[in-house]
Design a protein around this motif. Structure first.
Motif, mmCIF file in Angstrom:
data_model
loop_
_atom_site.group_PDB
_atom_site.id
_atom_site.type_symbol
_atom_site.label_atom_id
_atom_site.label_comp_id
_atom_site.label_asym_id
_atom_site.label_seq_id
_atom_site.Cartn_x
_atom_site.Cartn_y
_atom_site.Cartn_z
ATOM 1 N N VAL A 748 0.791 -1.243 -0.112
ATOM 2 C CA VAL A 748 -0.065 0.070 0.019
ATOM 3 C C VAL A 748 0.906 1.337 0.012
ATOM 4 O O VAL A 748 0.578 2.082 -0.667
ATOM 5 C CB VAL A 748 -0.977 0.026 1.263
ATOM 6 N N ALA A 751 2.007 1.816 -3.322
ATOM 7 C CA ALA A 751 0.932 2.316 -4.327
ATOM 8 C C ALA A 751 0.832 3.743 -4.089
ATOM 9 O O ALA A 751 0.522 4.761 -4.901
ATOM 10 C CB ALA A 751 -0.349 1.560 -4.116
ATOM 11 N N GLN A 754 3.310 5.719 -5.652
ATOM 12 C CA GLN A 754 2.936 5.966 -7.355
ATOM 13 C C GLN A 754 1.999 7.212 -7.409
ATOM 14 O O GLN A 754 2.196 7.940 -8.371
ATOM 15 C CB GLN A 754 2.371 4.752 -7.778
ATOM 16 N N GLN A 755 0.768 7.343 -6.748
ATOM 17 C CA GLN A 755 0.105 8.298 -6.619
ATOM 18 C C GLN A 755 0.855 9.726 -6.548
ATOM 19 O O GLN A 755 0.352 10.645 -7.135
ATOM 20 C CB GLN A 755 -1.035 8.107 -5.756
ATOM 21 N N LEU A 768 -5.892 2.997 -7.449
ATOM 22 C CA LEU A 768 -5.028 2.070 -6.489
ATOM 23 C C LEU A 768 -4.698 0.773 -7.447
ATOM 24 O O LEU A 768 -3.575 0.365 -7.614
ATOM 25 C CB LEU A 768 -5.874 1.641 -5.213
ATOM 26 N N THR A 770 -4.381 0.477 -10.494
ATOM 27 C CA THR A 770 -3.306 0.879 -11.457
ATOM 28 C C THR A 770 -2.079 1.095 -10.757
ATOM 29 O O THR A 770 -0.788 0.654 -11.249
ATOM 30 C CB THR A 770 -3.809 1.977 -12.233
ATOM 31 N N ALA A 771 -1.853 1.542 -9.840
ATOM 32 C CA ALA A 771 -0.741 1.883 -9.027
ATOM 33 C C ALA A 771 -0.134 0.424 -8.634
ATOM 34 O O ALA A 771 1.115 0.384 -8.573
ATOM 35 C CB ALA A 771 -1.047 2.844 -7.715
ATOM 36 N N VAL A 772 -0.789 -0.433 -7.830
ATOM 37 C CA VAL A 772 -0.306 -1.637 -7.569
ATOM 38 C C VAL A 772 0.124 -2.595 -8.765
ATOM 39 O O VAL A 772 1.404 -2.998 -8.755
ATOM 40 C CB VAL A 772 -1.387 -2.524 -6.697
ATOM 41 N N GLU A 773 -0.512 -2.230 -9.879
ATOM 42 C CA GLU A 773 -0.059 -3.167 -10.863
ATOM 43 C C GLU A 773 1.122 -2.560 -11.572
ATOM 44 O O GLU A 773 2.134 -3.386 -12.108
ATOM 45 C CB GLU A 773 -1.178 -2.950 -12.118
ATOM 46 N N ASN A 775 3.573 -1.318 -9.892
ATOM 47 C CA ASN A 775 4.835 -1.679 -9.157
ATOM 48 C C ASN A 775 5.038 -3.180 -9.284
ATOM 49 O O ASN A 775 6.069 -3.789 -8.931
ATOM 50 C CB ASN A 775 4.168 -1.627 -7.693
ATOM 51 N N ASN A 822 0.549 -8.541 -2.365
ATOM 52 C CA ASN A 822 -0.007 -7.517 -3.564
ATOM 53 C C ASN A 822 -1.381 -8.435 -4.075
ATOM 54 O O ASN A 822 -2.404 -7.530 -4.182
ATOM 55 C CB ASN A 822 0.878 -7.936 -5.072
ATOM 56 N N GLY A 984 -6.748 5.362 -1.365
ATOM 57 C CA GLY A 984 -5.387 4.987 -1.010
ATOM 58 C C GLY A 984 -5.066 4.932 0.402
ATOM 59 O O GLY A 984 -4.860 4.317 1.183
#
Length: 1115
Positions: A748, A751, A754-755, A768, A770-773, A775, A822, A984
């Motif tokens: 988290v 993520a 990334q945001q 979220l 998209t941010a996890v993906e 990474n 993840n 997030g």
């Protein structure tokens, strides 16, 4: 998140997480057969009164009495003269008799041990056997001369008085405050018990009764589960009397860290107690290095008994005393390697399993000094008694097969010379007593064995001679012997320098050496079956193993195996229930290495091996991956024993005949963490050890498991090795669950990084998923997010001079845990996102389709005009922060976090409703469906969704949700970014709240009993988490520019802070201490909130020391 590759990455980790979770759940819910026998008892509990002003309103102290007859409590207390033992229940445990089935297991906690101790005292010590006993190693003080010639008692001199504390079934494993309260009451209970003995002694003396014996000066503590840790915490309590506790026995108790290492105060309390114990065994010196006194805990012995691989709640890794108690003052033993037990058992079963309860009861009774009736004052004697009573004669490490023990044995027991029945002078450390000895007159003619393998199929009364020089040639310098005959009464073994008699004038090295006492006891399987009356039975399981190395046989020419005679029954030979097989062998011939690739492939197709006849009796199977991680099902099917088979029926008959001739296979597994595991009757059995491989604290030796397989060389076997995925998944989840929790927080944070990075680059804030993906993309950023922390952990181990784990397995397991984390986080994201979308759609649908009456509009208008409501709506962040921090500091931290979650949820709901409403309007065909008005000068749709559920075209966005400064960006995109940002934060703080849920459950249980304020550490950390949620509630708070006089403007980017926080959370997971993530959450919250305050102050003054970076918006 677009594109096939992105969706494939998300789907892969989600499927992996769901697949492993379901398989693990299936494996954990399967019923377990532990082989334990229930212990029965007839309990009576006698309350121990407390002096006025000292009694606890919640807890109580009771004395256990075994028997169904009614007794006078006061008279019984006057007769107290035994050795006091205090039992401390564990998490949710109680002494009380409860109505079944709710607390059925809880009432067994003290009753089983106390009842069996009473029976053992009224009876006699365990029957003497002549198997090899376990001795202390040199590291444990085995060279102490005080132990020379020390023997266990022939009768018990003092009974045991069992006391138990009533802790009201509170869940001490979930809250550090409860654990500390239990510790304080246990200290009081120890003092009250010792005072009670003084009162009883004075009462007897006043009445003129005989007052013999000594008053006890210490109490033996026996703790189950968290009760074992409470016992250790009580010993280092500053109010405990000196030497009030000298012996501690724990059953399935965590010592290294809590089983649920989620609450910061709980983890901190464990760390503080363990640190005090480490200091307690250090010599007290001044700052100048001068000696002051012996270690404070030098008189305390601690024994930890684990339940083995069937204990799902507390693993052996947590029950280890390594690094806490030195080997000279304690050890950990698994019930799987415990003498006369040999079973793995569940967390509660360890209290009532009769095999273990009997052994523990006799062990505690054996601690008493016959001269005083109290436990031995000598620490090494107490430790030696625990070792000899609990440990098996088989050492806990596999190097037993390659080392000599005759020299070690002579350390503890003096050698003596006795004459054998034939006049030979026998030089032995332990000789068979006369009452179990048979004379040579009863032996038939001697047999001279010409082959390397010798077999005994019945008690035939013969002596077998084996020429060591002849049979032990060609590298076969080791001898192994398995049998179900008892030493001395069934079989005797001697080493001879020459055939014949050994006169007394010969030197010691030339005399006959009896080595019968070197037979080591192993668990035997069930009694052999007899197919029909009078017929031959199946071969019995071996009950002893005997091994000699080349050093043991050096200087001797012959080895003799003398089997006792057995009379016939009605002139017919008895059924062949006796067996023995011995063999000279080369250890290298029986070595077999199972590679990691073979073990992994056996998950889909089992690995098959074939053992031909005349194979080595002892097979050394080395599994490259620990069986604690990849348990294998080892199956041995007899394929032949010199008998030809014909067809399928012939195979069945052949299998039956082979079982009549060959003994059932036996497996002995060694593990560095949990010790010894034995598996008798191994025709098909899952070999599993309770190890914890591939952890940051693991060593290279813990990555492998060695199994000694004993199989009859007269039979050939078809051997298969298979790995069950459900068993592997359940073990994986049990061993690495704390690691996955810490990694989830790290995911988290990454993520959020990334945001924040997208905001700094003037890009739309990603969702979220998209941010996890992003990474998970290879090679970057996956490498520096998933692998870089592993390298950092190894570097930290190098700085601390700690042993390194195996790099390959440590890396692979850590990456798998990271992928699982993840998957878990993505599942939570999708579920929460679905809930928000459904709630928003339903809310919009209700508000637009149904028009409520005017009375409802008037009521809501009047309510919104109230001053209190207007203040709350004007400062939602401030109100939420004050309410959350107040609850966190005064009531419970979880309640404050729930307020924070509610604030995030309102923000997400408001932003999503505004986004969906605007989207619906732009795609609606009829303008009057929503009743909106479009600005002719601006095509962007200016409609805001307020917290009270009304749509307002001209109302500005509120503080907690409106974050679009000086922007020509579309209102739809702005609200979507707000939703992603708040989502997030909500997910991060949701995980933090879930970590406090167990503590909240324990707190709710105590409502109405008496509440205290939360732990200061928990309150402070949760307040910091709340400040993080409030201080970073807007997307534009993702970066700050600040400067001080004389210092150029510097930029603090939140994405870098989130990266560091993610690394710290990752390392906390590797250390199995996920509670440490609260430290970095609180730090981020305090820093960000402080910068916001300073920024607001400088802005009010018109100074530009702090500048908020603005996010440019696209039209």
């Amino acid at each position: 998140m677009q594109g096939f590759r992105a969706k494939f990455r998300i789907a892969t980790v989600v499927i992996l997480a769901v697949w492993i979770s379901l398989a693990a759940l299936y494996g954990l819910l399967k019923p377990i057969s532990n082989g334990c026998i229930m212990t029965y008892m007839y309990p009576t509990y006698i309350p121990i009164s407390s002096p006025e002003g000292l009694s606890s309103a919640k807890y109580g102290l009771y004395l256990y009495h075994e028997g169904w007859k009614k007794i006078d409590f006061k008279e019984h207390l006057k007769k107290l003269s035994g050795v006091p033992i205090l039992f401390i229940p564990g998490n949710g445990g109680s002494y009380k008799q409860a109505s079944p089935p709710d607390n059925f297991l809880l009432v067994l906690q003290v009753r089983s041990l106390a009842a069996e101790s009473d029976r053992a005292y009224q009876g006699s010590p365990l029957e003497r056997t002549y198997y090899q006993e376990a001795f202390l190693t040199p590291e444990e003080g085995g060279l102490d001369t005080d132990l020379a010639g020390f023997e266990l008692p022939n009768q018990y001199t003092s009974g045991l008085d069992w006391f138990a504390v009533d802790l009201e079934g509170e869940h001490s494993a979930m809250d550090g405050g409860i654990l500390e309260e239990h510790t304080e009451y246990v200290v009081y209970a120890i003092h009250r018990i010792l005072d009670q003995y003084k009162e009883s002694y004075d009462a007897r003396e006043k009445e003129g009764a005989a007052a013999s014996g000594y008053l006890p000066k210490s109490v033996i503590l026996v703790g189950h589960s968290m009760g074992g840790f409470v016992a250790r915490a009580a010993i280092i309590h500053p109010h405990l009397r000196k030497s009030a506790v000298e012996t501690v026995l724990t059953l399935s108790s965590p010592h290294q860290s809590p089983p649920l290492a989620l609450q910061p105060s709980l983890g901190h309390y464990f760390a503080r107690v363990n640190q005090e114990w480490r200091k307690g065994y250090e010599v007290q010196r001044t700052h100048a290095g001068r000696y002051v006194s012996d270690p404070i805990l030098s008189h305390v012995v601690v024994i930890s008994i684990s339940g083995g691989y069937h204990d799902y709640q507390v693993r052996s890794k947590l029950e280890s005393l390594d690094g806490i108690v030195p080997p000279t003052h304690g050890f950990m033993i698994s019930s799987t390697g415990m003498n006369n037990v040999w079973l793995s058992m569940e967390h509660q079963a360890i209290l009532w399993c009769n095999q273990l309860v009997i052994q523990v009861s006799h062990t505690l009774l054996s601690l008493m000094d016959s001269t005083t009736g109290l436990p031995f004052a000598n620490t090494h004697k107490r430790l030696a008694i625990f070792s000899r009573m609990l440990r098996s004669g088989i050492p806990q490490s596999f190097n037993w097969m390659a080392q000599s023990h005759l020299a070690q044995q002579s350390i503890h027991v003096p050698l003596k010379d006795v004459k054998d029945s034939d006049g030979s002078l026998v030089h032995a450390s332990t000789v068979c007593p006369k009452n179990v000895h048979w004379s040579d007159d009863g032996l038939d003619r001697d047999l001279y064995i010409q082959t390397t393998t010798v077999a005994v199929l019945a008690m035939d009364g013969r002596r077998r001679w084996l020429d060591i020089q002849k049979l032990g040639s060609n590298g076969k310098s080791h001898f192994i012997f398995v049998t179900n005959l008892a030493p001395c009464s069934g079989v005797r073994l001697h080493l001879w320098p020459e055939k014949g008699k050994s006169p007394s004038e010969l030197p010691i090295s030339k005399r006959v050496l009896e080595v019968t006492s070197r037979m080591v006891r192993i668990p035997s399987g069930p009694a052999p079956r007899q197919i029909e009356p009078g017929s031959q039975t199946e071969q019995a399981s071996p009950s002893a193993i005997f091994q000699l190395g080349p050093e043991d046989m050096h200087g001797f020419r012959f080895l003799t195996i003398s089997v006792a005679p057995r009379p016939t029954i009605s002139g017919r030979p008895p059924p062949a229930t006796s067996m023995a097989v011995g063999q000279f062998f080369n250890p290298e011939e029986g070595e077999l290495i199972i590679s990691p690739w073979s073990m992994l492939l056996s998950t889909f197709s089992y690995k098959e091996m074939f053992l031909k006849e005349d194979h080595p009796l002892a097979l050394n199977l080395s599994f490259s991956i620990s069986l604690g991680l990849l348990p294998v099902t080892l199956s041995l099917k007899p394929a032949g024993c010199g008998i030809k088979s014909s067809g399928e029926d012939g195979d069945v008959e052949n299998n039956r005949l082979c079982k009549l001739r060959c003994f059932p296979p036996v497996a002995i597994a060694w593990d560095n963490t949990s010790g010894l595991h034995l598996f008798p009757n191994l025709y098909s059995e899952t070999i599993i050890v309770d190890s914890s491989p591939a952890l940051w604290s693991s060593t290279r030796h813990s990555e492998k498991t060695t199994v000694l397989l004993l199989a009859d060389p007269h039979c050939s076997y078809k051997t298969t090795v298979a790995v069950s995925f459900t068993t592997v998944a359940s073990r994986f989840l049990l061993v690495y669950n704390s690691q996955i929790v810490g990694f989830s927080i790290a995911v988290v944070f990454f993520a959020l990084m990334q945001q924040a990075h997208a905001w700094d680059l003037d890009l739309p804030i990603p969702s979220l998923p998209t941010a996890v993906e992003s990474n998970l993309r290879m090679p970057f950023p996956f490498f520096y997010l998933a692998l870089a922390p592993i390298l950092i952990s190894l570097f930290l181990s190098l700085l601390d001079s700690q042993p390194f784990p195996s790099f390959a397995s440590f890396t692979i397991i850590s990456v798998i845990c990271y992928l699982l984390a993840n998957g878990v986080v993505i599942i939570l994201i999708l579920i929460s996102q679905l809930v928000f979308y459904v709630t928003a759609v339903v809310h919009i649908f209700i508000k637009t389709r149904w028009q409520f009456g005017g009375w409802f509009v008037n009521l809501s208008t009047r309510f919104s005009t109230l001053k209190v409501v207007r203040v709350l709506r004007a400062n939602p962040s401030l109100v939420a922060a004050l309410a959350a921090i107040t609850l966190a500091c005064l009531v419970h931290p979880a309640l404050g976090l729930f307020i924070l979650l509610f604030s995030h949820a309102l923000c997400c709901h408001s932003a999503l409703c505004s986004f969906l409403t605007t989207s619906f309007r732009s795609h609606a065909r009829q303008k009057d469906i929503f009743g909106y008005k479009k600005d002719s000068n601006d095509e962007s749709e200016q409609l805001t969704f307020t917290f009270d559920g009304r749509f307002d075209q001209n109302l500005p966005s509120k503080e907690s949700c409106s974050n679009s400064p000086n922007s020509a960006k579309s209102f739809t995109e702005t609200q979507l970014e707000i939703f992603h940002h708040c989502h997030g934060l909500l997910l991060l703080h949701l995980l933090a709240t879930l970590m406090f849920v167990p503590s909240l459950a324990a707190w709710l249980q105590r409502i109405g009993v008496g509440q205290n304020f939360p732990w200061f550490l928990d309150s402070v950390l949760c307040a910091g988490v709340i400040l993080h949620g409030i201080g970073n509630s807007k997307p534009e708070y993702n970066s700050l520019l600040f400067s001080f006089p004389g210092i150029p403007i510097q930029e603090v980017r939140l994405n870098f802070i989130y990266l560091i926080a993610g690394y710290y959370s990752y390392l906390s997971g590797l250390a199995l201490a996920p509670y440490r993530v609260f430290y970095v959450m609180a730090a981020i919250g305090v820093v960000s909130f402080s910068l916001r305050i300073l920024q607001r102050r400088f802005m009010d003054r018109g100074e530009a020391q702090f500048v908020s970076r603005k996010h440019s918006h696209r039209h």
